[in-house]
Enzyme design. Structure first.
Site, mmCIF file in Angstrom:
data_model
loop_
_atom_site.group_PDB
_atom_site.id
_atom_site.type_symbol
_atom_site.label_atom_id
_atom_site.label_comp_id
_atom_site.label_asym_id
_atom_site.label_seq_id
_atom_site.Cartn_x
_atom_site.Cartn_y
_atom_site.Cartn_z
ATOM 1 N N ASP A 69 -16.956 7.043 -2.184
ATOM 2 C CA ASP A 69 -15.855 7.101 -1.252
ATOM 3 C C ASP A 69 -15.999 8.210 -0.611
ATOM 4 O OD1 ASP A 69 -13.367 5.958 -0.884
ATOM 5 O OD2 ASP A 69 -12.180 6.305 -2.073
ATOM 6 N N GLN A 98 -9.381 -4.116 -3.724
ATOM 7 C CA GLN A 98 -11.227 -3.580 -3.496
ATOM 8 C C GLN A 98 -12.346 -4.119 -4.494
ATOM 9 O OE1 GLN A 98 -12.156 -2.076 -0.037
ATOM 10 N NE2 GLN A 98 -14.325 -2.711 -1.744
ATOM 11 N N ARG A 139 0.684 -1.062 -0.111
ATOM 12 C CA ARG A 139 0.378 -0.105 -0.366
ATOM 13 C C ARG A 139 0.958 1.365 0.006
ATOM 14 N NH1 ARG A 139 -5.714 0.965 3.246
ATOM 15 N NH2 ARG A 139 -6.362 -0.071 1.860
ATOM 16 N N CYS A 178 -15.935 1.705 -0.552
ATOM 17 C CA CYS A 178 -15.474 0.508 -0.234
ATOM 18 C C CYS A 178 -14.808 0.633 1.772
ATOM 19 C CB CYS A 178 -14.042 1.329 -0.676
ATOM 20 S SG CYS A 178 -13.439 2.811 -0.590
ATOM 21 N N ARG A 223 -13.343 -8.653 0.830
ATOM 22 C CA ARG A 223 -12.112 -8.965 0.180
ATOM 23 C C ARG A 223 -11.134 -10.059 0.735
ATOM 24 N NH1 ARG A 223 -10.318 -3.629 0.440
ATOM 25 N NH2 ARG A 223 -7.621 -4.646 -0.009
ATOM 26 N N HIS A 230 -7.258 0.558 -7.101
ATOM 27 C CA HIS A 230 -7.262 0.129 -5.952
ATOM 28 C C HIS A 230 -7.831 -1.086 -5.992
ATOM 29 C CE1 HIS A 230 -7.496 -1.435 -1.879
ATOM 30 N NE2 HIS A 230 -8.325 -0.939 -1.220
HETATM 31 N N1 NVA Z 1 -9.758 6.530 -1.803
HETATM 32 C C1 NVA Z 1 -9.191 5.970 -0.636
HETATM 33 C C2 NVA Z 1 -9.649 4.160 -0.146
HETATM 34 C C3 NVA Z 1 -9.119 4.193 0.947
HETATM 35 C C4 NVA Z 1 -9.943 2.416 1.079
HETATM 36 C C5 NVA Z 1 -8.300 6.283 -0.123
HETATM 37 O O1 NVA Z 1 -7.162 6.197 -0.617
HETATM 38 O O2 NVA Z 1 -7.617 7.361 1.370
HETATM 39 N N1 CP Z 2 -11.180 -0.717 2.874
HETATM 40 C C1 CP Z 2 -9.711 -0.887 2.664
HETATM 41 O O1 CP Z 2 -8.823 -0.673 1.693
HETATM 42 O O2 CP Z 2 -9.704 -0.689 4.093
HETATM 43 P P1 CP Z 2 -8.802 -0.250 4.391
HETATM 44 O O3 CP Z 2 -7.577 1.061 4.630
HETATM 45 O O4 CP Z 2 -8.873 -0.414 5.826
HETATM 46 O O5 CP Z 2 -7.432 -1.133 3.579
#
Ligand code: NVA
Ligand code: CP
Length: 322
Positions: A225, A132, A102, A265, A293, A129
């Site tokens: 989101d 997801q 990540r 998500c 997931r 993502h």
């Molecule tokens: N758009 C959000 C998704 C988190 C799962 C982020 O990047 O923080």
């Molecule tokens: N949806 C998702 O990726 O959640 P987290 O940020 O908690 O991993």
């Protein structure tokens, strides 16, 4: 060796095959457990940002498949600061059979993929993502049936990583998609061009609008989101103003058919992009998405790390079956 950096890396057959494998692994798990397809294998899980779902579902998924997920917290590795992304990938490849990362910058994943000798899986970047989105497609298949293609998914909010992933996933498999964002937050022209190319092939209808009410008129599914993603916290106030008219609330939902499914998500910033009333409505499927997931990622892991064949996809390097 294959990586999963973006949904754009997968063919529509591979997406379909992964969904079918995920369904099989989910059924198998509920009937008593999965086979140890990844016995003795380790997935290094590298995080530059916080996580609940991604960390837990990958770690539990590795456990179910007989392997181990190794959590590496943001402060530990210092990707690109303490050590280059290339060197991190080279080193982790000597210990682990797969790397899930990540990251802030998608380009770091591309550097890692270029230097790793094991599969790299995107656990969220500024571009996509994909894990997801695979869980979301699995959830839609469960709720709408195998023929969920040709239905209409409407994404309302920020044209960022989730919107990009949904545009790629939907256009690859032939699910119609409408994206409603403020003009300043629309998906990039590069993302839209790729999406149009995939839609041409699948027959999906794709469009972008600034009007969330109009977008919802024929929606089968609405997805949102957060307005301020991880790493954008300094822009919070500006974003709250820019997205004010894009909140999924009871008033906006009046523009949608009553049967519309509601997706997010998570994590949700309740009271910003979505109200409690909408997130907790009977047709909200946000926790099914969260659960899936686990099942979708087990299919991805079994395919990339375990050499498991995807149903309906001809493969040259098949070594086993689930
Ligand atoms: N758009 C959000 C998704 C988190 C799962 C982020 O990047 O923080
Ligand atoms: N949806 C998702 O990726 O959640 P987290 O940020 O908690 O991993």
């Amino acid at each position: 060796m294959r990586h999963l950096l973006t949904l754009a890396d997968l063919s529509s057959e591979e997406i379909g095959g992964l969904l079918a494998l995920a369904e099989k692994l989910k059924r198998q798990h509920r009937r008593g457990g999965n086979r140890p397809l990844l016995a003795g294998q380790v997935l290094a899980m590298l995080f530059q940002k916080p996580s609940l779902r991604t960390r837990v579902s990958f770690e539990v998924g590795m456990e179910h498949l007989g392997g181990h997920g190794l959590y590496l917290a943001p402060a530990e590795v210092g990707l690109g600061v303490r050590e280059s992304a290339a060197d991190v990938a080279r080193v982790l490849s000597r210990y682990a059979q797969g790397i899930m990362a990540r990251v802030f910058k998608h380009s770091d994943l591309e550097i890692m993929a270029a230097h790793a000798s094991v599969p790299i899986i995107n656990g969220l970047s500024d571009y996509d993502h994909p894990c997801q989105v695979m869980a979301d497609l699995l959830t839609l298949r469960e709720h709408l049936g195998i023929d969920f293609r040709r239905q209409q998914l409407v994404f309302i909010g920020d044209g960022y990583n989730m919107a990009n992933g949904l545009l790629f996933g939907a256009s690859k498999i032939g699910l119609n998609i409408v994206v409603a964002t403020p003009d300043a937050y629309k998906p990039s022209s590069e993302v839209m061009a790729r999406t149009m190319e995939y839609a041409e092939e699948s027959g999906a209808r794709v469009r972008w609008t600034t009007d969330p009410h109009e977008a919802l008129h024929e929606a089968d599914v609405v997805y949102t989101d957060v307005w301020t993603s991880m790493g954008q916290e300094a822009e919070n106030e500006v974003r709250r103003r820019a997205f004010r008219d894009y909140q999924l609330n009871a008033a906006l939902m009046k523009s949608a058919p009553t049967r519309v499914l509601i997706m997010h998500c998570l994590p949700a910033h309740r009271g910003e992009e979505i109200t409690d009333e909408v997130a907790d409505a009977p047709n909200s499927i946000v926790f099914d998405q969260a659960e899936n997931r686990l099942h979708a990622q087990k299919a991805i892991l079994a395919w990339l790390m375990g050499g498991v064949k995807l149903p309906g996809v001809p493969q040259s390097r098949v070594t086993g079956s689930a």
